[in-house]
Design a protein around this motif. Structure first.
Motif, PDB file in Angstrom:
ATOM      1  N   GLU A 210       0.847  -1.192   0.000  1.00  0.00           N
ATOM      2  CA  GLU A 210       0.000   0.000   0.000  1.00  0.00           C
ATOM      3  C   GLU A 210       0.882   1.242   0.000  1.00  0.00           C
ATOM      4  O   GLU A 210       1.782   1.367   0.835  1.00  0.00           O
ATOM      5  N   ILE A 211       0.622   2.167  -0.902  1.00  0.00           N
ATOM      6  CA  ILE A 211       1.368   3.420  -0.962  1.00  0.00           C
ATOM      7  C   ILE A 211       0.525   4.519  -0.322  1.00  0.00           C
ATOM      8  O   ILE A 211      -0.625   4.742  -0.699  1.00  0.00           O
ATOM      9  N   GLY A 212       1.101   5.195   0.660  1.00  0.00           N
ATOM     10  CA  GLY A 212       0.446   6.316   1.314  1.00  0.00           C
ATOM     11  C   GLY A 212       1.303   7.557   1.215  1.00  0.00           C
ATOM     12  O   GLY A 212       2.483   7.500   0.850  1.00  0.00           O
ATOM     13  N   SER A 213       0.715   8.689   1.558  1.00  0.00           N
ATOM     14  CA  SER A 213       1.428   9.968   1.488  1.00  0.00           C
ATOM     15  C   SER A 213       2.066  10.318   2.822  1.00  0.00           C
ATOM     16  O   SER A 213       1.460  10.151   3.882  1.00  0.00           O
ATOM     17  N   HIS A 214       3.278  10.838   2.747  1.00  0.00           N
ATOM     18  CA  HIS A 214       3.988  11.382   3.912  1.00  0.00           C
ATOM     19  C   HIS A 214       4.132  12.900   3.742  1.00  0.00           C
ATOM     20  O   HIS A 214       5.030  13.505   4.302  1.00  0.00           O
ATOM     21  N   GLY A 215       3.215  13.485   2.918  1.00  0.00           N
ATOM     22  CA  GLY A 215       3.340  14.875   2.528  1.00  0.00           C
ATOM     23  C   GLY A 215       4.233  14.997   1.306  1.00  0.00           C
ATOM     24  O   GLY A 215       4.731  14.008   0.765  1.00  0.00           O
ATOM     25  N   LEU A 216       4.451  16.213   0.867  1.00  0.00           N
ATOM     26  CA  LEU A 216       5.310  16.446  -0.290  1.00  0.00           C
ATOM     27  C   LEU A 216       6.786  16.407   0.062  1.00  0.00           C
ATOM     28  O   LEU A 216       7.591  15.799  -0.641  1.00  0.00           O
ATOM     29  N   THR A 217       7.172  17.073   1.156  1.00  0.00           N
ATOM     30  CA  THR A 217       8.595  17.359   1.381  1.00  0.00           C
ATOM     31  C   THR A 217       9.098  17.062   2.784  1.00  0.00           C
ATOM     32  O   THR A 217      10.199  17.448   3.119  1.00  0.00           O
ATOM     33  N   HIS A 218       8.318  16.377   3.605  1.00  0.00           N
ATOM     34  CA  HIS A 218       8.682  16.081   4.993  1.00  0.00           C
ATOM     35  C   HIS A 218       8.764  17.368   5.823  1.00  0.00           C
ATOM     36  O   HIS A 218       9.779  17.694   6.434  1.00  0.00           O
ATOM     37  N   THR A 219       7.650  18.080   5.852  1.00  0.00           N
ATOM     38  CA  THR A 219       7.526  19.341   6.575  1.00  0.00           C
ATOM     39  C   THR A 219       6.680  19.132   7.833  1.00  0.00           C
ATOM     40  O   THR A 219       5.699  18.403   7.819  1.00  0.00           O
ATOM     41  N   ASP A 220       7.060  19.791   8.924  1.00  0.00           N
ATOM     42  CA  ASP A 220       6.233  19.797  10.133  1.00  0.00           C
ATOM     43  C   ASP A 220       4.965  20.584   9.817  1.00  0.00           C
ATOM     44  O   ASP A 220       4.977  21.814   9.731  1.00  0.00           O
ATOM     45  N   LEU A 221       3.873  19.900   9.637  1.00  0.00           N
ATOM     46  CA  LEU A 221       2.649  20.532   9.172  1.00  0.00           C
ATOM     47  C   LEU A 221       2.008  21.425  10.225  1.00  0.00           C
ATOM     48  O   LEU A 221       1.232  22.320   9.893  1.00  0.00           O
ATOM     49  N   THR A 222       2.316  21.197  11.485  1.00  0.00           N
ATOM     50  CA  THR A 222       1.758  22.059  12.524  1.00  0.00           C
ATOM     51  C   THR A 222       2.360  23.459  12.469  1.00  0.00           C
ATOM     52  O   THR A 222       1.814  24.391  13.064  1.00  0.00           O
ATOM     53  N   ARG A 223       3.471  23.628  11.753  1.00  0.00           N
ATOM     54  CA  ARG A 223       4.106  24.938  11.608  1.00  0.00           C
ATOM     55  C   ARG A 223       3.905  25.522  10.219  1.00  0.00           C
ATOM     56  O   ARG A 223       4.402  26.618   9.932  1.00  0.00           O
ATOM     57  N   ALA A 224       3.194  24.818   9.362  1.00  0.00           N
ATOM     58  CA  ALA A 224       2.999  25.264   7.984  1.00  0.00           C
ATOM     59  C   ALA A 224       1.819  26.230   7.903  1.00  0.00           C
ATOM     60  O   ALA A 224       0.839  26.106   8.650  1.00  0.00           O
ATOM     61  N   GLY A 225       1.906  27.199   6.987  1.00  0.00           N
ATOM     62  CA  GLY A 225       0.775  28.061   6.707  1.00  0.00           C
ATOM     63  C   GLY A 225      -0.330  27.297   6.013  1.00  0.00           C
ATOM     64  O   GLY A 225      -0.145  26.156   5.564  1.00  0.00           O
ATOM     65  N   ASP A 226      -1.494  27.909   5.890  1.00  0.00           N
ATOM     66  CA  ASP A 226      -2.641  27.210   5.336  1.00  0.00           C
ATOM     67  C   ASP A 226      -2.410  26.749   3.899  1.00  0.00           C
ATOM     68  O   ASP A 226      -2.781  25.635   3.524  1.00  0.00           O
ATOM     69  N   ARG A 227      -1.791  27.593   3.066  1.00  0.00           N
ATOM     70  CA  ARG A 227      -1.557  27.215   1.669  1.00  0.00           C
ATOM     71  C   ARG A 227      -0.566  26.064   1.580  1.00  0.00           C
ATOM     72  O   ARG A 227      -0.758  25.124   0.804  1.00  0.00           O
ATOM     73  N   ALA A 228       0.491  26.135   2.380  1.00  0.00           N
ATOM     74  CA  ALA A 228       1.486  25.056   2.375  1.00  0.00           C
ATOM     75  C   ALA A 228       0.876  23.760   2.892  1.00  0.00           C
ATOM     76  O   ALA A 228       1.147  22.674   2.357  1.00  0.00           O
ATOM     77  N   LEU A 229       0.061  23.857   3.917  1.00  0.00           N
ATOM     78  CA  LEU A 229      -0.590  22.668   4.459  1.00  0.00           C
ATOM     79  C   LEU A 229      -1.467  22.005   3.402  1.00  0.00           C
ATOM     80  O   LEU A 229      -1.418  20.782   3.214  1.00  0.00           O
ATOM     81  N   THR A 230      -2.253  22.808   2.710  1.00  0.00           N
ATOM     82  CA  THR A 230      -3.123  22.256   1.666  1.00  0.00           C
ATOM     83  C   THR A 230      -2.301  21.571   0.576  1.00  0.00           C
ATOM     84  O   THR A 230      -2.651  20.475   0.110  1.00  0.00           O
ATOM     85  N   ALA A 231      -1.215  22.195   0.163  1.00  0.00           N
ATOM     86  CA  ALA A 231      -0.369  21.594  -0.872  1.00  0.00           C
ATOM     87  C   ALA A 231       0.237  20.279  -0.390  1.00  0.00           C
ATOM     88  O   ALA A 231       0.275  19.282  -1.133  1.00  0.00           O
ATOM     89  N   GLU A 232       0.717  20.256   0.853  1.00  0.00           N
ATOM     90  CA  GLU A 232       1.367  19.053   1.374  1.00  0.00           C
ATOM     91  C   GLU A 232       0.414  17.863   1.434  1.00  0.00           C
ATOM     92  O   GLU A 232       0.816  16.736   1.135  1.00  0.00           O
ATOM     93  N   VAL A 233      -0.840  18.099   1.820  1.00  0.00           N
ATOM     94  CA  VAL A 233      -1.750  16.968   1.983  1.00  0.00           C
ATOM     95  C   VAL A 233      -2.550  16.668   0.714  1.00  0.00           C
ATOM     96  O   VAL A 233      -2.818  15.497   0.409  1.00  0.00           O
TER      97      VAL A 233
END
Length: 253
Positions: free
Chosen positions: A144-167
């Motif tokens: 099974e392939i799952g997502s770990h985000g785009l770039t291994h970023t701490d999502l709790t510190r990401a802005g809303d646009r970056a968070l949306t892109a990562e997930v």
């Protein structure tokens, strides 16, 4: 749309509550001569851990298979096996051992770093990540392939646009790459809060893996148990027994 766990009636409504599933967390499988973050197990140690599972009537499976079995009232004897970051050694070292012991797994990868390395680990060592062909190969072999985000970023510190892109973007890229649905997400560093959890749910994932999310525990914050080089048969036995005491029962999984 809210998850089943969030729309379910309260616990006193008479609905049975199952013990929380046991989900193991791995990263790299290979040489441990330089391993400052303790993310690597040797192939020999992984083989011993898989043998330990099978001797006790347990079988490693993907998180998707584990949750599907539990949703149908089954899943006894199944243990979720997860591998974070998408290291290239998954295909060369881990996958043959999983096949040998008739186990499945979920591989969480970073489509924004295909063919790169673990640049987020400042102390090194640099470990190569799977390129697109390696991920497709793993998927074709039943992983099974799952997502770990785009770039291994701490999502709790990401802005809303970056968070949306990562997930959201990471899911779209992986579905395009594999030609299959991507149901699972894994929070980089295990970092999750209410905002991040909501973004993952809204992106269309069926579940998400954390490490030790505390009160956020549920289908979108599944706790996992780190398994490493030090986990011999005796330590595995203790971890397996203590898991039932440590994890509170919850609805939705």
């Amino acid at each position: 749309m809210a998850s089943p766990a969030e729309t379910a009636p309260p616990a006193d409504a008479g609905e049975p509550i199952a013990p929380f599933p046991w989900v193991a967390m791995y990263h790299s499988v290979g040489d441990r001569s330089d391993d400052p973050y303790r993310i690597t197990v040797t192939p020999e140690r992984l083989a011993g851990q898989l043998r330990w599972l099978r001797r006790r009537g347990l079988r490693g499976v993907s998180v998707r298979e584990l949750l599907a079995a539990r949703a149908e009232g089954g899943g006894k004897g199944l243990v979720g096996l997860t591998f974070d970051d998408g290291y290239a050694d998954f295909v060369t070292a881990a996958l043959p051992l999983l096949h040998r012991h008739a186990c499945g797994a979920t591989l969480f990868v970073l489509p924004g770093r295909l063919g790169g390395d673990n640049v987020w680990d400042p102390r090194g060592p640099r470990k190569p990540l799977l390129a697109a062909d390696g991920i497709r190969h793993a998927a074709a072999e039943g992983v099974e392939i799952g997502s770990h985000g785009l770039t291994h970023t701490d999502l709790t510190r990401a802005g809303d646009r970056a968070l949306t892109a990562e997930v959201t973007r990471s899911r779209a890229l992986l579905e395009e790459l594999t030609g299959a649905p991507v149901d699972g997400f894994c929070y980089p560093y295990g970092a999750v809060d209410d905002r991040v959890r909501a973004a993952v749910r809204e992106a269309g994932y069926s579940y998400a893996c954390a490490v030790d999310p505390g009160p956020l525990t549920g289908p979108y914050a599944l706790p996992r148990l780190h398994l490493g080089q030090r986990d011999t048969a005796w330590r595995l036995h203790l971890k397996h027994e203590l898991h039932r005491l440590r994890r509170r029962p919850v609805k939705g999984v």
